[in-house]
Design a protein around this motif. Structure first.
Motif, mmCIF file in Angstrom:
data_model
loop_
_atom_site.group_PDB
_atom_site.id
_atom_site.type_symbol
_atom_site.label_atom_id
_atom_site.label_comp_id
_atom_site.label_asym_id
_atom_site.label_seq_id
_atom_site.Cartn_x
_atom_site.Cartn_y
_atom_site.Cartn_z
ATOM 1 N N ALA A 156 26.565 -9.027 -0.262
ATOM 2 C CA ALA A 156 25.506 -8.659 1.102
ATOM 3 C C ALA A 156 25.544 -9.523 2.271
ATOM 4 C CB ALA A 156 24.198 -8.576 0.612
ATOM 5 N N SER A 157 25.553 -8.830 3.443
ATOM 6 C CA SER A 157 25.538 -9.355 4.733
ATOM 7 C C SER A 157 24.194 -10.063 4.950
ATOM 8 C CB SER A 157 25.843 -8.568 5.833
ATOM 9 O OG SER A 157 25.151 -7.727 6.037
ATOM 10 N N LEU A 158 23.936 -10.799 5.900
ATOM 11 C CA LEU A 158 22.538 -11.207 6.412
ATOM 12 C C LEU A 158 22.130 -9.834 7.042
ATOM 13 C CD1 LEU A 158 23.237 -14.614 7.947
ATOM 14 C CD2 LEU A 158 21.958 -13.981 5.812
ATOM 15 N N PRO A 159 20.901 -9.720 7.023
ATOM 16 C CA PRO A 159 19.988 -8.734 7.732
ATOM 17 C C PRO A 159 20.373 -8.548 9.299
ATOM 18 C CG PRO A 159 18.635 -9.437 6.127
ATOM 19 C CD PRO A 159 19.741 -10.394 6.505
ATOM 20 N N THR A 160 20.654 -7.252 9.982
ATOM 21 C CA THR A 160 20.853 -7.143 11.186
ATOM 22 C C THR A 160 19.807 -6.025 11.708
ATOM 23 O OG1 THR A 160 23.378 -7.538 10.971
ATOM 24 C CG2 THR A 160 22.649 -6.362 12.855
ATOM 25 N N ILE A 161 19.188 -6.149 12.743
ATOM 26 C CA ILE A 161 18.159 -5.467 13.202
ATOM 27 C C ILE A 161 18.827 -4.516 14.487
ATOM 28 C CG2 ILE A 161 15.860 -5.054 14.318
ATOM 29 C CD1 ILE A 161 15.063 -7.623 13.006
ATOM 30 N N VAL A 162 18.807 -3.262 14.195
ATOM 31 C CA VAL A 162 19.710 -2.388 15.039
ATOM 32 C C VAL A 162 18.315 -1.428 15.831
ATOM 33 C CG1 VAL A 162 21.118 -0.583 15.187
ATOM 34 C CG2 VAL A 162 21.685 -2.275 13.809
ATOM 35 N N ASP A 163 18.533 -1.059 17.253
ATOM 36 C CA ASP A 163 17.574 -0.274 17.844
ATOM 37 C C ASP A 163 18.017 1.118 17.298
ATOM 38 O OD1 ASP A 163 16.288 -2.176 18.689
ATOM 39 O OD2 ASP A 163 17.331 -2.317 20.530
ATOM 40 N N ILE A 172 21.920 -3.726 5.988
ATOM 41 C CA ILE A 172 22.539 -4.890 5.384
ATOM 42 C C ILE A 172 23.694 -4.224 4.872
ATOM 43 C CG2 ILE A 172 22.631 -6.168 3.082
ATOM 44 C CD1 ILE A 172 19.633 -6.749 3.860
ATOM 45 N N ARG A 173 25.024 -4.706 5.083
ATOM 46 C CA ARG A 173 26.318 -4.386 4.706
ATOM 47 C C ARG A 173 26.621 -4.962 3.267
ATOM 48 N NH1 ARG A 173 26.563 -2.286 9.222
ATOM 49 N NH2 ARG A 173 27.726 -2.483 11.213
ATOM 50 N N LEU A 174 27.088 -4.017 2.484
ATOM 51 C CA LEU A 174 27.443 -4.330 1.132
ATOM 52 C C LEU A 174 28.935 -4.172 0.901
ATOM 53 C CD1 LEU A 174 24.608 -2.591 -0.890
ATOM 54 C CD2 LEU A 174 24.524 -5.036 -0.097
ATOM 55 N N SER A 175 29.380 -5.091 0.152
ATOM 56 C CA SER A 175 30.954 -5.005 0.076
ATOM 57 C C SER A 175 31.326 -5.732 -1.265
ATOM 58 C CB SER A 175 31.751 -5.385 1.095
ATOM 59 O OG SER A 175 31.596 -6.887 1.056
ATOM 60 N N ILE A 176 32.432 -5.484 -1.952
ATOM 61 C CA ILE A 176 32.910 -5.696 -2.905
ATOM 62 C C ILE A 176 34.445 -6.323 -2.771
ATOM 63 C CG2 ILE A 176 33.759 -5.619 -5.367
ATOM 64 C CD1 ILE A 176 31.702 -3.391 -5.783
ATOM 65 N N ASP A 177 34.878 -7.648 -3.195
ATOM 66 C CA ASP A 177 36.255 -8.073 -3.043
ATOM 67 C C ASP A 177 37.065 -7.850 -4.253
ATOM 68 O OD1 ASP A 177 38.117 -9.607 -2.191
ATOM 69 O OD2 ASP A 177 37.389 -11.568 -2.481
ATOM 70 N N PHE A 178 38.143 -7.112 -3.840
ATOM 71 C CA PHE A 178 39.024 -6.470 -4.785
ATOM 72 C C PHE A 178 40.559 -7.351 -4.667
ATOM 73 C CE2 PHE A 178 36.527 -2.770 -4.883
ATOM 74 C CZ PHE A 178 36.074 -2.782 -6.279
ATOM 75 N N GLY A 179 40.599 -8.612 -4.981
ATOM 76 C CA GLY A 179 41.546 -9.318 -4.591
ATOM 77 C C GLY A 179 42.142 -9.427 -3.290
ATOM 78 N N GLY A 180 41.178 -9.744 -2.345
ATOM 79 C CA GLY A 180 41.518 -10.053 -0.892
ATOM 80 C C GLY A 180 41.123 -8.848 -0.061
ATOM 81 N N SER A 181 40.761 -7.585 -0.484
ATOM 82 C CA SER A 181 40.588 -6.466 0.434
ATOM 83 C C SER A 181 39.305 -6.003 -0.224
ATOM 84 C CB SER A 181 41.554 -5.316 0.251
ATOM 85 O OG SER A 181 41.525 -4.875 -1.398
ATOM 86 N N GLU A 182 38.330 -5.815 0.886
ATOM 87 C CA GLU A 182 36.947 -5.534 0.487
ATOM 88 C C GLU A 182 36.906 -4.082 0.480
ATOM 89 O OE1 GLU A 182 34.090 -7.496 3.109
ATOM 90 O OE2 GLU A 182 34.522 -9.391 2.193
ATOM 91 N N LYS A 183 35.961 -3.509 -0.349
ATOM 92 C CA LYS A 183 35.794 -1.985 -0.325
ATOM 93 C C LYS A 183 34.103 -1.745 -0.231
ATOM 94 C CE LYS A 183 39.729 -0.838 -1.873
ATOM 95 N NZ LYS A 183 40.889 -0.022 -1.756
ATOM 96 N N ALA A 184 33.774 -0.747 0.714
ATOM 97 C CA ALA A 184 32.461 -0.477 0.812
ATOM 98 C C ALA A 184 31.937 0.121 -0.661
ATOM 99 C CB ALA A 184 32.272 0.612 2.009
ATOM 100 N N VAL A 185 30.524 -0.354 -0.539
ATOM 101 C CA VAL A 185 29.814 0.171 -1.845
ATOM 102 C C VAL A 185 28.954 1.075 -1.737
ATOM 103 C CG1 VAL A 185 28.476 -0.850 -3.731
ATOM 104 C CG2 VAL A 185 30.325 -2.372 -2.802
ATOM 105 N N HIS A 186 28.727 1.859 -2.405
ATOM 106 C CA HIS A 186 27.612 2.900 -2.250
ATOM 107 C C HIS A 186 26.729 2.869 -3.802
ATOM 108 C CE1 HIS A 186 25.286 6.560 -1.550
ATOM 109 N NE2 HIS A 186 25.531 7.065 -2.911
ATOM 110 N N ILE A 187 25.600 2.504 -3.400
ATOM 111 C CA ILE A 187 24.650 2.196 -4.701
ATOM 112 C C ILE A 187 23.667 3.338 -4.727
ATOM 113 C CG2 ILE A 187 22.922 0.608 -5.593
ATOM 114 C CD1 ILE A 187 24.299 -1.540 -4.459
ATOM 115 N N ASP A 188 23.478 4.238 -5.826
ATOM 116 C CA ASP A 188 22.532 5.310 -6.150
ATOM 117 C C ASP A 188 21.011 4.741 -6.291
ATOM 118 O OD1 ASP A 188 24.556 7.123 -5.463
ATOM 119 O OD2 ASP A 188 25.268 7.080 -7.666
#
Length: 188
Positions: A156-163, A172-188
């Motif tokens: 998880a990234s550090l929180p960013t406040i956006v107007d 907060i951006r979430l990602s998973i490291d798959f052997g050097g390449s990051e993929k976006a994560v969708h959590i239900d």
């Protein structure tokens, strides 16, 4: 058993003074309390001993810090004294509980610990019953690595406040490291 006695106890006022009976009863009760709470007393003594050792270490550290400061003023070897003091080698916060930590160069401490540390958590809804639901019953349950070990791979990234048009939003951006390449994560 400490209450068993082979001799009968006479409570006749002519035989024993009331002060002696009261004192004997007090001794018996104190002995019973010490025996029945032995483990608890031993833990309290051990904790006291640990706190005493910690106070001694702190006193030794403050003496060595004072000595280091005076040796610096006199031109002493500051590197030798610096190695004796503990240092922070890295600092991490978990923006979302149970996800991978994020390395930070500095952080401030608030009333609940490091700011931004474990301020969010992943929850999942409880199954809703078909009958009347209780308003005091929790609607969600938190999820940790104990239940889902793969959460340790999510960053998880550090929180960013956006107007935005609807006011400020925290992202907060979430990602998973798959052997050097990051993929976006969708959590239900």
């Amino acid at each position: 058993n400490i209450f068993r006695s082979t001799a009968p106890i006479s409570m006749d006022s002519t035989d024993v003074a009331p002060e002696k009976v009261a004192f004997t009863a007090l001794v018996v009760l104190a002995t019973y309390a010490l025996i029945s709470h032995r483990e608890r007393i031993q833990r309290a003594i051990a904790a006291h001993s640990g706190r005493r050792k910690l106070r001694r270490l702190i006193a030794q550290h403050s003496k060595s810090s004072t000595a280091a400061a005076s040796s610096d003023e006199k031109g002493g070897d500051a590197d030798a004294d610096a190695n004796a003091c503990p240092t922070v080698s890295s600092l991490h916060v978990h923006p979302v509980k149970s996800l991978r930590p994020v390395s930070v160069s500095s952080s401030s401490v608030g009333p609940l610990g490091l700011n931004g540390d474990r301020c969010l958590m992943i929850v999942k809804p409880n199954p809703t019953p078909t009958s009347h639901s209780d308003p005091n019953k929790p609607t969600h349950r938190f999820v940790t690595q104990r239940q889902v070990a793969s959460l340790a791979t999510v960053k998880a990234s550090l929180p960013t406040i956006v107007d935005s048009d609807n006011g400020d939003k925290t992202i907060i951006r979430l990602s998973i490291d798959f052997g050097g390449s990051e993929k976006a994560v969708h959590i239900d």
